[in-house]
Design a protein around this motif. Structure first.
Motif, short mmCIF file in Angstrom:
data_model
loop_
_atom_site.label_atom_id
_atom_site.label_comp_id
_atom_site.label_asym_id
_atom_site.label_seq_id
_atom_site.Cartn_x
_atom_site.Cartn_y
_atom_site.Cartn_z
N SER A 123 2.28 -4.03 25.39
CA SER A 123 1.38 -3.67 26.72
C SER A 123 -0.29 -3.94 26.63
CB SER A 123 2.00 -2.59 27.25
OG SER A 123 1.46 -1.38 26.21
N SER A 128 0.24 -9.78 27.47
CA SER A 128 0.37 -9.20 28.71
C SER A 128 -0.72 -8.80 29.50
CB SER A 128 1.09 -7.78 28.52
OG SER A 128 0.27 -6.79 27.57
N PHE A 133 2.49 -12.14 34.98
CA PHE A 133 3.48 -11.87 34.92
C PHE A 133 4.58 -13.13 34.93
CE2 PHE A 133 7.80 -10.68 36.26
CZ PHE A 133 8.41 -9.72 35.20
N GLU A 134 5.43 -13.68 34.25
CA GLU A 134 6.18 -14.80 34.58
C GLU A 134 7.71 -14.41 34.58
OE1 GLU A 134 5.58 -18.68 32.35
OE2 GLU A 134 3.83 -17.80 31.23
N PRO A 135 8.11 -14.73 35.64
CA PRO A 135 9.72 -14.22 36.15
C PRO A 135 10.61 -14.78 35.30
CG PRO A 135 8.72 -15.76 37.70
CD PRO A 135 7.66 -15.49 37.16
N ASP A 138 10.27 -12.68 31.65
CA ASP A 138 9.39 -11.44 31.48
C ASP A 138 10.23 -10.29 32.11
OD1 ASP A 138 7.54 -12.63 30.21
OD2 ASP A 138 5.89 -12.45 31.75
N GLY A 139 11.03 -10.45 33.00
CA GLY A 139 11.99 -9.43 33.69
C GLY A 139 12.95 -9.10 32.67
N HIS A 143 6.75 -7.98 29.94
CA HIS A 143 5.57 -8.75 30.47
C HIS A 143 4.92 -9.39 29.15
CE1 HIS A 143 1.33 -9.17 32.79
NE2 HIS A 143 1.91 -10.17 32.28
N THR A 146 7.33 -14.33 27.76
CA THR A 146 7.52 -15.84 28.40
C THR A 146 6.51 -16.75 27.49
OG1 THR A 146 8.71 -15.04 30.37
CG2 THR A 146 7.85 -17.45 30.07
#
Length: 242
Positions: A123, A128, A133-135, A138-139, A143, A146
């Motif tokens: 973090s 990060s 944030f890349e969906p 990262d989910g 974060h 990806t």
């Protein structure tokens, strides 16, 4: 310290510091455990299953192949992973990233020989702090994962070009639990700027040391480890205070 001599120069294997071990344990969702006495050459167990819960990875999947080709692909993937470590480190990420070759047995005598990525971004790291944030993933992994995975896949492609070893055609990038992978190879892990060797058997004759040294890496921490599972009530052992 153990020194391995290669035609490209020496590689020094160093024991890990307590701080490095704590850092790794903090990144891993289920932590790691000390193995005493040593089992199968391992001093540590990377907890990949806690009760019914498993670690998940990003699987870079190739097309299915026969048994002989799966072994050849696994060997090529192992070399490419080692050759890619130095290039990946140029990104300056702070998290933990562990690329592993795997072979999965499928129906009809077919096999899947690809690469799985276990990773946990920091973090506080540039992965990060400097990247959005890349969906995509990262989910699932946090974060920064990806961009870390993209960085390694790019390094892998460059290594294929530099060495002439073919990189398999990717037909999918999917999140999968560890047990889905079948046979998983523990080789190297990256934690911030540190290269960590997880192998339980070290051989001077192993060609990977020359490959590693040819990319400019001269120092590796040796943490001989195996995959392990614990019960839910044992989690405080692997993840103290977690």
């Amino acid at each position: 310290m153990t020194t391995l001599h290669t035609p490209q120069g020496d590689v020094n294997l160093l024991p890990p510091s307590v701080e490095l071990l704590r850092t790794i344990g903090a990144f891993l969702p289920f932590g790691m455990v000390s193995i005493k006495p040593r089992q199968r050459g391992a001093d540590f167990g990377f907890v990949m299953q806690c009760g019914e819960r498993e670690l998940h990875c990003l699987k870079q999947q190739p097309m299915d192949c026969d048994a002989n080709q799966s072994k050849l692909s696994y060997q090529a993937n192992t070399i490419l992973i080692v050759h890619s470590l130095a290039e990946y480190l140029k990104n300056g990420f702070s998290g933990l990233f562990m690329p592993c070759g795997y072979i999965r047995t499928k129906e009809g005598g077919r096999f899947e020989s690809g690469i799985a990525y276990f990773g946990y971004p920091s973090s506080h790291g540039r992965e990060s702090q400097e990247y959005p944030f890349e969906p995509a993933f990262d989910g699932d992994f946090g974060h920064g994962f990806t961009v870390m995975a993209k960085g390694f896949i790019a390094a892998l492609s460059k290594s294929s070009s530099d060495t002439g070893l073919p990189l398999f055609q990717t037909i999918g990038l999917d999140v999968r639990p560890r047990l889905h992978l079948g046979t998983l190879g523990f080789g190297f892990m990256l934690v911030g700027p540190h290269v960590i060797c997880l192998k339980t058997v070290i051989s001077q004759e192993d060609p990977i040391w020359g490959i590693l040294r040819s990319t400019g890496i001269t120092q590796v921490f040796h943490i001989p480890s195996i995959s392990t599972a614990i019960r839910e009530d044992q989690l405080p052992k692997g993840k103290p205070g977690g």
